[in-house]
Design a protein around this motif. Structure first.
Motif, PDB file in Angstrom:
ATOM      1  N   PRO A 108       9.719   6.416  -8.110  1.00 60.01           N
ATOM      2  CA  PRO A 108      10.957   5.565  -8.080  1.00 60.01           C
ATOM      3  C   PRO A 108      10.726   4.434  -7.023  1.00 60.01           C
ATOM      4  CG  PRO A 108      10.803   7.861  -6.549  1.00 60.01           C
ATOM      5  CD  PRO A 108       9.703   7.658  -7.443  1.00 60.01           C
ATOM      6  N   SER A 109      11.471   3.393  -7.289  1.00 59.98           N
ATOM      7  CA  SER A 109      11.344   2.221  -6.311  1.00 59.98           C
ATOM      8  C   SER A 109      12.670   1.301  -6.375  1.00 59.98           C
ATOM      9  CB  SER A 109      10.156   1.608  -6.606  1.00 59.98           C
ATOM     10  OG  SER A 109      10.366   0.912  -8.000  1.00 59.98           O
ATOM     11  N   GLY A 110      12.548   0.562  -5.728  1.00 57.01           N
ATOM     12  CA  GLY A 110      13.834  -0.432  -5.670  1.00 57.01           C
ATOM     13  C   GLY A 110      13.541  -1.749  -5.161  1.00 57.01           C
ATOM     14  N   CYS A 111      13.619  -2.227  -4.004  1.00 54.29           N
ATOM     15  CA  CYS A 111      13.526  -3.498  -3.273  1.00 54.29           C
ATOM     16  C   CYS A 111      11.979  -3.891  -3.233  1.00 54.29           C
ATOM     17  CB  CYS A 111      14.178  -3.438  -2.000  1.00 54.29           C
ATOM     18  SG  CYS A 111      13.415  -2.509  -0.881  1.00 54.29           S
ATOM     19  N   ARG A 112      11.102  -2.911  -3.035  1.00 54.29           N
ATOM     20  CA  ARG A 112       9.749  -3.107  -2.658  1.00 54.29           C
ATOM     21  C   ARG A 112       9.328  -3.667  -1.399  1.00 54.29           C
ATOM     22  NH1 ARG A 112       6.449  -2.178  -7.227  1.00 54.29           N
ATOM     23  NH2 ARG A 112       7.535  -1.292  -8.709  1.00 54.29           N
ATOM     24  N   VAL A 113      10.286  -3.697  -0.527  1.00 56.43           N
ATOM     25  CA  VAL A 113      10.132  -4.463   0.704  1.00 56.43           C
ATOM     26  C   VAL A 113      10.314  -3.542   1.901  1.00 56.43           C
ATOM     27  CG1 VAL A 113      10.032  -6.863  -0.318  1.00 56.43           C
ATOM     28  CG2 VAL A 113      12.257  -5.567   0.599  1.00 56.43           C
ATOM     29  N   GLY A 114      10.490  -2.256   1.816  1.00 57.23           N
ATOM     30  CA  GLY A 114      10.780  -1.423   2.959  1.00 57.23           C
ATOM     31  C   GLY A 114      12.076  -1.410   3.154  1.00 57.23           C
ATOM     32  N   GLN A 115      13.299  -1.737   2.168  1.00 56.48           N
ATOM     33  CA  GLN A 115      14.710  -1.587   3.020  1.00 56.48           C
ATOM     34  C   GLN A 115      15.543  -0.655   2.221  1.00 56.48           C
ATOM     35  OE1 GLN A 115      16.052  -3.851   5.337  1.00 56.48           O
ATOM     36  NE2 GLN A 115      13.810  -4.231   5.606  1.00 56.48           N
ATOM     37  N   CYS A 116      15.382  -0.221   0.952  1.00 58.78           N
ATOM     38  CA  CYS A 116      16.440   0.391   0.225  1.00 58.78           C
ATOM     39  C   CYS A 116      15.925   1.784   0.581  1.00 58.78           C
ATOM     40  CB  CYS A 116      16.425   0.014  -1.033  1.00 58.78           C
ATOM     41  SG  CYS A 116      14.878   0.509  -2.245  1.00 58.78           S
ATOM     42  N   GLU A 117      14.735   2.289   0.595  1.00 52.43           N
ATOM     43  CA  GLU A 117      14.386   3.744   0.830  1.00 52.43           C
ATOM     44  C   GLU A 117      14.109   4.431  -0.471  1.00 52.43           C
ATOM     45  OE1 GLU A 117      15.340   5.880   4.319  1.00 52.43           O
ATOM     46  OE2 GLU A 117      15.100   4.246   5.562  1.00 52.43           O
ATOM     47  N   SER A 118      14.327   3.583  -1.805  1.00 53.91           N
ATOM     48  CA  SER A 118      14.459   4.442  -2.853  1.00 53.91           C
ATOM     49  C   SER A 118      13.168   5.042  -3.142  1.00 53.91           C
ATOM     50  CB  SER A 118      15.119   3.759  -4.007  1.00 53.91           C
ATOM     51  OG  SER A 118      14.559   2.408  -4.206  1.00 53.91           O
ATOM     52  N   CYS A 119      11.872   4.409  -2.561  1.00 55.21           N
ATOM     53  CA  CYS A 119      10.695   4.952  -3.172  1.00 55.21           C
ATOM     54  C   CYS A 119      10.355   5.875  -2.037  1.00 55.21           C
ATOM     55  CB  CYS A 119       9.885   3.776  -2.822  1.00 55.21           C
ATOM     56  SG  CYS A 119       9.549   2.958  -1.125  1.00 55.21           S
ATOM     57  N   ALA A 120      11.131   6.546  -1.178  1.00 57.04           N
ATOM     58  CA  ALA A 120      10.711   7.603  -0.356  1.00 57.04           C
ATOM     59  C   ALA A 120      10.344   8.799  -1.105  1.00 57.04           C
ATOM     60  CB  ALA A 120      11.984   7.960   0.604  1.00 57.04           C
ATOM     61  N   CYS A 128       7.396   9.067   3.469  1.00 56.21           N
ATOM     62  CA  CYS A 128       6.844   7.739   3.429  1.00 56.21           C
ATOM     63  C   CYS A 128       7.736   7.009   2.478  1.00 56.21           C
ATOM     64  CB  CYS A 128       5.300   7.738   3.120  1.00 56.21           C
ATOM     65  SG  CYS A 128       4.735   8.062   1.507  1.00 56.21           S
ATOM     66  N   LEU A 129       7.518   5.595   2.642  1.00 56.56           N
ATOM     67  CA  LEU A 129       8.237   4.655   1.649  1.00 56.56           C
ATOM     68  C   LEU A 129       6.960   3.889   0.972  1.00 56.56           C
ATOM     69  CD1 LEU A 129      10.535   2.563   4.118  1.00 56.56           C
ATOM     70  CD2 LEU A 129      11.150   4.542   2.594  1.00 56.56           C
ATOM     71  N   THR A 130       6.658   4.569  -0.109  1.00 55.82           N
ATOM     72  CA  THR A 130       5.328   4.291  -1.134  1.00 55.82           C
ATOM     73  C   THR A 130       5.200   2.846  -1.291  1.00 55.82           C
ATOM     74  OG1 THR A 130       6.480   4.742  -3.361  1.00 55.82           O
ATOM     75  CG2 THR A 130       5.478   6.447  -2.076  1.00 55.82           C
ATOM     76  N   CYS A 131       6.192   1.920  -1.054  1.00 51.93           N
ATOM     77  CA  CYS A 131       5.829   0.566  -1.303  1.00 51.93           C
ATOM     78  C   CYS A 131       5.461  -0.114  -0.137  1.00 51.93           C
ATOM     79  CB  CYS A 131       7.407  -0.129  -1.791  1.00 51.93           C
ATOM     80  SG  CYS A 131       8.626  -0.342  -0.326  1.00 51.93           S
ATOM     81  N   GLN A 132       5.488   0.522   0.979  1.00 47.54           N
ATOM     82  CA  GLN A 132       4.999  -0.065   2.066  1.00 47.54           C
ATOM     83  C   GLN A 132       3.608   0.755   2.918  1.00 47.54           C
ATOM     84  OE1 GLN A 132       5.949  -2.926   3.720  1.00 47.54           O
ATOM     85  NE2 GLN A 132       7.162  -3.203   1.784  1.00 47.54           N
TER      86      GLN A 132
END
Ligand code: FES
Length: 147
Positions: free
Chosen positions: A98-110, A132-136
């Protein structure tokens, strides 16, 4: 919902979802606002933050590769410094995350960390130490993810 804000921060509230933006303040003020919203009963997932800053250069101290096990997907791969954050690493391997913003803000990639440790490059780590936030995030040890 009155919130004490020590600067010209704009705060809007619609129902129980709050959005805050502070273009000229340090993150300590954002943290104080978040704490006040939480104290007033606003759920953490309903508090959104926008951060405006240039990305810092990521410092990856080790050239050592790490084994990353995506447990739900049943895949194991070797991560190297060139692999980048876990989200893009997984996507290149065809592992959907899962992902969303890809800059560490939305936490949808947690994603939950089942074993190992990560470092977050440009964003604060989530409050939950096993997430973890996988985008970061990049691994700093061999790693098993619930993904
Ligand atoms: S995709 Fe939004 S925090 Fe990772």
């Amino acid at each position: 919902m009155p919130i004490a804000i020590p600067c010209a921060t704009r705060l809007t509230s619609v129902s129980r979802r709050c959005r805050r933006a502070c273009p000229d303040c340090a993150s300590s003020i954002s943290t104080a606002i978040t704490e006040q919203l939480l104290a007033k009963g606003v759920a953490r997932f309903a508090i959104f933050q926008e951060a405006f800053r240039a990305p810092a250069a990521a410092v990856i101290a080790s050239d050592r590769p790490f084994n990353v096990h995506f447990q739900r997907s049943g895949q194991r791969h070797v991560w190297t410094r060139e692999s980048g954050p876990l989200l893009s690493f997984a996507e290149r391997l065809g592992i959907p995350l899962p992902s969303g913003c890809r800059v560490g803000q939305c936490e949808s990639c947690a994603v939950r960390i089942l074993q190992g440790e990560v470092k977050h490059l440009h964003a604060a780590a989530p409050d939950e130490p096993d997430t973890c936030l996988t985008c970061q995030a990049i691994p700093i040890s061999d790693l098993t993810l619930d993904a």
